[in-house]
Design a protein around this motif. Structure first.
Motif, PDB file in Angstrom:
ATOM      1  N   ALA A   1      -6.501  -3.858  11.733  1.00 10.27           N
ATOM      2  CA  ALA A   1      -7.646  -2.963  11.547  1.00 10.27           C
ATOM      3  C   ALA A   1      -7.406  -1.943  10.444  1.00 10.27           C
ATOM      4  N   THR A   2      -6.144  -1.700  10.065  1.00  9.52           N
ATOM      5  CA  THR A   2      -5.846  -0.723   9.014  1.00  9.52           C
ATOM      6  C   THR A   2      -5.952  -1.307   7.612  1.00  9.52           C
ATOM      7  N   ILE A   3      -6.112  -2.617   7.508  1.00 11.57           N
ATOM      8  CA  ILE A   3      -6.190  -3.246   6.182  1.00 11.57           C
ATOM      9  C   ILE A   3      -7.475  -2.821   5.485  1.00 11.57           C
ATOM     10  N   GLY A   4      -7.359  -2.500   4.192  1.00 10.50           N
ATOM     11  CA  GLY A   4      -8.530  -2.117   3.411  1.00 10.50           C
ATOM     12  C   GLY A   4      -8.376  -0.731   2.816  1.00 10.50           C
ATOM     13  N   LEU A   5      -9.475  -0.201   2.306  1.00 15.48           N
ATOM     14  CA  LEU A   5      -9.464   1.119   1.692  1.00 15.48           C
ATOM     15  C   LEU A   5      -9.453   2.195   2.762  1.00 15.48           C
ATOM     16  N   ASP A   6      -8.618   3.196   2.552  1.00 11.42           N
ATOM     17  CA  ASP A   6      -8.568   4.332   3.469  1.00 11.42           C
ATOM     18  C   ASP A   6      -9.878   5.111   3.378  1.00 11.42           C
ATOM     19  N   ASN A   7     -10.472   5.402   4.536  1.00 11.69           N
ATOM     20  CA  ASN A   7     -11.761   6.094   4.556  1.00 11.69           C
ATOM     21  C   ASN A   7     -11.693   7.491   3.959  1.00 11.69           C
ATOM     22  N   GLN A   8     -10.544   8.149   4.075  1.00  9.72           N
ATOM     23  CA  GLN A   8     -10.428   9.529   3.618  1.00  9.72           C
ATOM     24  C   GLN A   8      -9.990   9.614   2.165  1.00  9.72           C
TER      25      GLN A   8
ATOM     26  N   LEU B   1      -9.318  -8.127   0.188  1.00  2.27           N
ATOM     27  CA  LEU B   1      -8.953  -7.345   1.365  1.00  2.27           C
ATOM     28  C   LEU B   1      -9.298  -5.871   1.218  1.00  2.27           C
ATOM     29  N   MET B   2      -9.912  -5.488   0.098  1.00  3.05           N
ATOM     30  CA  MET B   2     -10.231  -4.080  -0.107  1.00  3.05           C
ATOM     31  C   MET B   2     -11.216  -3.558   0.937  1.00  3.05           C
ATOM     32  N   ASP B   3     -12.130  -4.403   1.368  1.00  4.91           N
ATOM     33  CA  ASP B   3     -13.112  -3.998   2.371  1.00  4.91           C
ATOM     34  C   ASP B   3     -12.619  -4.210   3.795  1.00  4.91           C
ATOM     35  N   GLY B   4     -11.374  -4.617   3.950  1.00  6.24           N
ATOM     36  CA  GLY B   4     -10.837  -4.863   5.272  1.00  6.24           C
ATOM     37  C   GLY B   4     -11.126  -6.275   5.743  1.00  6.24           C
ATOM     38  N   VAL B   5     -10.736  -6.552   6.966  1.00  2.37           N
ATOM     39  CA  VAL B   5     -10.944  -7.869   7.578  1.00  2.37           C
ATOM     40  C   VAL B   5     -12.195  -7.815   8.431  1.00  2.37           C
ATOM     41  N   ASP B   6     -13.198  -8.611   8.062  1.00  2.53           N
ATOM     42  CA  ASP B   6     -14.424  -8.664   8.849  1.00  2.53           C
ATOM     43  C   ASP B   6     -14.112  -9.159  10.255  1.00  2.53           C
TER      44      ASP B   6
END
Length: 501
Positions: free
Chosen positions: A182-189, A202-207
Motif C-alpha cells: 500500500a505504500t508503493i507510489g507517490l507520497d501524498n505529503q 508504479l508512480m500511482d501505486g498498485v490499483d
C-alpha cells in the motif's frame, strides 16, 4: 409524524412507473456487475454515470438508478465468491471463507439463498437506519478524528492476526506485506516516489483490483492446473436447490448483529463495506467460539459478512447525505454526481431537497425487495454455472478478469502485475500463508497511513495523542485483547482434559 409524511412523499416518487423501472434495471445491472470478478459497485456506478446524463435523468432518477446498481452489486458480489472462490468485489472477500467450502460440500444453492436473505436483511435494516438515525449517527461520526481512525485500523489488523487465523505469525506477515504494498507510489505529503524503483507505472501505486484478481482468480487457475487429473479445484456437486429455512432461522440472529456492526462501520467516513464485512465476520466468529466451525462452510459464516457488507453500503450513504463526506469509494462517485447536478449534500439537504432524499430512501426500500425476489428464484441459474467444465469455465473467468482489468486501467503493466500476484498467491496457498490479510492491508493501508500522519500533524509529533481520547483508548484495548487473548486461549482449549460443549 414528519418521518412518516416525508416517507409518504418518497414513496409517491419511487412508485411512479418510471422510477420503479429504473430501480429494477439498476438492481439487475448491479447484480451482474457485482458477480463479475474484479468489478465492483464503484466501477459499475462510475461506468453508468455517463448514461444518466445521456438519458437526461433528473437528480432523483439518477440517484435511484445508481444506488440500485450500488445495492445490486453488493448482492452480486457473493455469487462468484461462493461459486468460484473469487470475490466479485472487495466487500465480498470474507464471504469466500465459508461460502466456497459450503459450495464444495454440495450446498452451493443453500449458500446463495442464505447470502441473498442476509443481504436483504442487512440492506433493509441499513435503509431503516438511514431513515431514522442519520442525524444522530452523523454526530457520532464527528467524534472520530485521525487518532480514533488509526486505532480502528489497528483493531482490524490485530483482530485479523489474533482471531482470523490459526497461525498468527503467517497472518501478521501477510498483513505487513499488504501494508507494504500500500505504500508503493507517490507520497501524498511530499510527492516523493516510494518503492517504485524508477518504474513510472508504479508512480500511482498498485490499483486494488490488480492484486485482488491476481491473488484469487489467477491463483485459482494455477491450483486447478496443478490438480488436473487428481481432483477438480471446483469440486462442487450440484444438488436440488431449496430454501434452507432451518439454516436461515438459525442464522437470523447473526444477520441482525452483523447488520448493526456493518451499519456502524459504514457510517464512519472512509471505513466502507470492506471493514464492515470484516468486523461483522470476526465479531460473529468470536461470538460463536472455537466450535462455531467458521472457515469450514457454516451458514453463519456466510450470513455475517453478507449482512455486514450490505448494511455498511447503506450506512455509507449517511455521511454522504448528511455531511457531504463520502463513506466509501462508491459514495464518493455518487457525491461527484450530486455536485455535478448542483446539489450540495449536507444537513440542509433534507429540508432543501426532501424529494431527492426521501425519494432515494423509498426507492432503496423497494430495491431491496426487488433484489430479494430477483436473486432467490435465480439461484438455480447461478448454480448452473458450476455445470460448466472447469477447463472451460476458468479460462473464461481469466479472460473476463484480464479484459476487465485492462478496460479499467488501460495498462499492459497491470496485466503483468496481476499475473505476478497470481503466482504469489499460488505459492502462498501452498505454504499456508493466508491471502485475505494481504488484500485487507492493501485496502486499508493508505487510509491508515493518512490517519497516522494527520494525528502527528495535529499533535506536533506527540505519539500519546494516538490514545488521548476514550474512544481511542477503548479501540486500542480491544486491539490488544484481540491479538493476545488467542495465545492464552488456544493452549487451554487444546488440553485433552478440557471438555468443550
Amino acid at each position: 409524524m414528519d418521518i412518516l409524511s416525508n416517507l409518504a412523499l418518497g414513496f409517491s416518487i419511487a412508485l411512479s412507473p418510471w422510477t420503479l423501472m429504473l430501480a429494477v434495471i439498476g438492481c439487475f445491472l448491479g447484480t451482474i456487475i457485482g458477480a463479475l470478478p474484479g468489478l465492483g459497485p464503484s466501477n459499475g456506478v462510475a461506468i453508468l454515470i455517463p448514461l444518466t446524463f445521456s438519458l437526461g435523468l433528473d437528480a432523483t432518477s439518477a440517484l435511484v438508478l445508481l444506488t440500485s446498481v450500488y445495492y445490486g452489486a453488493m448482492y452480486g458480489g457473493r455469487i462468484s465468491s461462493i461459486l468460484l472462490n473469487i470475490p466479485g468485489d472487495e466487500p465480498a472477500l470474507m464471504t469466500t471463507l465459508d461460502g466456497y467450502p459450503m459450495a464444495k460440500a454440495g450446498r452451493a444453492g443453500d449458500a446463495l439463498v442464505i447470502s441473498g436473505v442476509a443481504s436483504f436483511v442487512g440492506a433493509f435494516l441499513a435503509t431503516i437506519g438511514l431513515m431514522l438515525l442519520a442525524p444522530l449517527l452523523s454526530r457520532v461520526a464527528y467524534q472520530f478524528g485521525p487518532a480514533e481512525y488509526f486505532a480502528l485500523y489497528m483493531l482490524a489488523f490485530c483482530t485479523l492476526g489474533g482471531l482470523a487465523s490459526q497461525n498468527q505469525a503467517k497472518a501478521a506477515f501477510a498483513a505487513a506485506l499488504g501494508l507494504a504494498i500500500a505504500t508503493i507510489g507517490l507520497d501524498n505529503q511530499t510527492g516523493m516516489p516510494r518503492f517504485t524503483f524508477g518504474n513510472l507505472h508504479l508512480m500511482d501505486g498498485v490499483d486494488f483490483l490488480v492484486p485482488l484478481v491476481g491473488l484469487f482468480a489467477v491463483s485459482e487457475v494455477l491450483i486447478y492446473i496443478e490438480n488436473q487429473g487428481k481432483s477438480s479445484s471446483l469440486g462442487v456437486k450440484l444438488e436440488k436447490v431449496t430454501i434452507p429455512f432451518r439454516d436461515i432461522g438459525a442464522s437470523f440472529g447473526t444477520m441482525i448483529r452483523a447488520s448493526f456492526t456493518g451499519f456502524v462501520a459504514g457510517v464512519l467516513p472512509g471505513a466502507g463495506a470492506s471493514l464492515g464485512s470484516f468486523l461483522a465476520y470476526m465479531t460473529e466468529k468470536s461470538f460463536a467460539g472455537k466450535n462455531g466451525g467458521f472457515g469450514t462452510g457454516v451458514p453463519r459464516g456466510i450470513a455475517a459478512p453478507e449482512a455486514g457488507n450490505n448494511a455498511a453500503a447503506g450506512g455509507a450513504l449517511v455521511p454522504m447525505l448528511t455531511l457531504g463526506v463520502p463513506g466509501s469509494g462508491t459514495t464518493a462517485v455518487l457525491l461527484a454526481l450530486l455536485m455535478t447536478l448542483n446539489i450540495t449534500p449536507g444537513p440542509t439537504l433534507f429540508t432543501d431537497r426532501p424529494e431527492v432524499v426521501w425519494g432515494l430512501i423509498a426507492a432503496l426500500l423497494i430495491a431491496n425487495v426487488v433484489l430479494l425476489i430477483m436473486n432467490v428464484p435465480m439461484v438455480k441459474l447461478f448454480v448452473h454455472i458450476l455445470s460448466v467444465p472447469p477447463g472451460l469455465l476458468l479460462p473464461g473467468v481469466m479472460m473476463v478478469s484480464f479484459v476487465g482489468i485492462f478496460s479499467l486501467t488501460g495498462s499492459y503493466f497491470d496485466l503483468l502485475l496481476m499475473t505476478g500476484f497470481g503466482v504469489m498467491g499460488y505459492l502462498f496457498r501452498k505454504i499456508g500463508v493466508p491471502t485475505v490479510p494481504i488484500i485487507l492491508g492493501i485496502l486499508l493501508g493508505g487510509h491508515m497511513e493518512d490517519a497516522l500522519r494527520r494525528a502527528m500533524i495535529l499533535s506536533d509529533g506527540d505519539v500519546t495523542y494516538l490514545w488521548s481520547s476514550p474512544i481511542a483508548i477503548g479501540l486500542w484495548a480491544a486491539a490488544i485483547i484481540g491479538f493476545i487473548a488467542p495465545m492464552f486461549l488456544r493452549p487451554i482449549l487444546k488440553r485433552p482434559d478440557r471438555v468443550i460443549d
